[in-house]
Design an enzyme around this catalytic site. Sequence first.
Site, PDB file in Angstrom:
ATOM      1  N   GLU A 180     -38.652 -19.077  -7.092  1.00  0.00           N
ATOM      2  CA  GLU A 180     -38.832 -19.688  -8.355  1.00  0.00           C
ATOM      3  C   GLU A 180     -40.095 -20.616  -8.451  1.00  0.00           C
ATOM      4  O   GLU A 180     -40.206 -21.530  -8.879  1.00  0.00           O
ATOM      5  CB  GLU A 180     -37.840 -20.600  -8.728  1.00  0.00           C
ATOM      6  CG  GLU A 180     -36.311 -19.789  -8.932  1.00  0.00           C
ATOM      7  CD  GLU A 180     -35.271 -20.809  -9.633  1.00  0.00           C
ATOM      8  OE1 GLU A 180     -34.243 -20.065 -10.273  1.00  0.00           O
ATOM      9  OE2 GLU A 180     -35.095 -21.826  -9.370  1.00  0.00           O
ATOM     10  N   GLU A 381     -30.620 -13.901  -8.229  1.00  0.00           N
ATOM     11  CA  GLU A 381     -29.718 -15.022  -8.656  1.00  0.00           C
ATOM     12  C   GLU A 381     -29.399 -14.652 -10.107  1.00  0.00           C
ATOM     13  O   GLU A 381     -29.948 -14.326 -10.953  1.00  0.00           O
ATOM     14  CB  GLU A 381     -30.531 -16.322  -8.711  1.00  0.00           C
ATOM     15  CG  GLU A 381     -30.938 -16.940  -7.376  1.00  0.00           C
ATOM     16  CD  GLU A 381     -31.405 -18.257  -7.511  1.00  0.00           C
ATOM     17  OE1 GLU A 381     -31.210 -19.007  -8.427  1.00  0.00           O
ATOM     18  OE2 GLU A 381     -32.191 -18.392  -6.471  1.00  0.00           O
TER      19      GLU A 381
END
Length: 482
Positions: A180, A381
């Site tokens: 991320e 995810e």
Amino acid sequence: MTMSNSVFPKGFLWGGATAANQFEGAWNLDGKGPSTSDMLSGGTHEIARRITRSIEDGIHYPSHEAIDFYHRFKEDIALFAEMGFKTFRFSINWTRIFPTGMEQQPNEAGLKFYENVIDELKKYDIEPLVTISHYELPFGLTQEYNGWAGREVVDCYTRYAETLFKRFNGKVKYWLTFNEINIGTMPIGNFLGLGILNEGTTDFVNQADIPQLRFQALHHQFVASAKTVKLGHEINPDFQIGCMICFLTTYPFTCHPADVQLAQQHMQMHNYFCGDIQVRGQYPYYAKRYFEENGITVHMEDGDLDILAEGTVDYYTLSYYMSNCVSANPDQETTSGNLMGGIKNPYVEASDWGWQIDPVGLRYTLNEIYARYEIPLMVVENGLGAFDKVEEDGSINDSYRIDYLKSHIEQMSEAVKDGVELWGYTPWGCIDLVSASTGEMEKRYGFIYVDKDNHGNGTLDRKKKASFDWYKKVIASNGEEL
């Protein structure tokens, strides 16, 4: 039930995802040094986590024991294998390999642990998907250089990555440079993603923020990622090295042009900015105005732009949990979300934590990303954080989680039919683990229940939830039987 009718390609990588700092534990064993995540206290969705500059007595630090995968990895991997995992996404704790981040020689005990984990995965034909850095910068680098704000950290990272590439060459094919990475475009990313600890910061949610410093640090991560991609391909041309973006799909709250414009700007700077640099190899045109209007000047060294152009990623991965709305009207009702909240969307439901549940948004997102880059994608995810109840007979009926995952897999199959090249799907927290944002254990994502509460109490015993057998069927049917 034949698998030939499945829309998912043969060899599709079904699995699950975790992060070292959220499930390994053993935070100071076998030569491991403290990481930024080890300095984060516990919290809840109502009480923010604290960042401490030293380990304080009487404070609960969730990462210190987490769910003790360090001592239970064989048991846990056997459960993943029982579900039929084709891949397992996990991260390596940088401080197991280089305790302060500044050492010249790696810690052998740390490398040996991951070698054992990888060998255990290989025993079951589970493909390792390794995140090199997932929110656990060595705290030594925060103390010495204020994290990624210091250019010196680029060399520390590439030394670390090279160590992994050489040690696990032939055993690991799929790599991600940073988890991320686009969290660096937001104030919460200071400590979590960049290891920056500014004067006056104690509260994890409301950190002292210097945008200039943050985007400079992010530039250093881009350079480190590009150098690492290049280095990895030199070591083994078969390595597949990807980026990982927290995709915060953003809709205009209304069709008012001001809302539409605002949504576009959010999508550009929060979602596309990092991907554009890592996939296309250059800073995007729209960043120039953003930097000018926010007083940001990114200092680049000679050759940086060449490095970015030469070190583009092979594939693109993302986290997708929810979508947000934005509005130019400041009076709209807001709600929380992953790393960033937004305006409440009246057309979708929400989780216990107020996150907007929007499976159709995943199909939309995959199409948008693939149209932009045309390289393979993975959803690494996705999942539902929820309170799980253990019944008197010991069962855990998490039908709400099954519903959430089922609806998202259905939309992924639609995206594949649309023509998106999708390689894999690894739902987040396939085994219950510590929440990154709140430090809670009771915000559970897993197919496997772990007996532990928010205060660190519990037996750590593992127990299958109803979703365990459901996901096993999904994998066995290659996504056809939902």
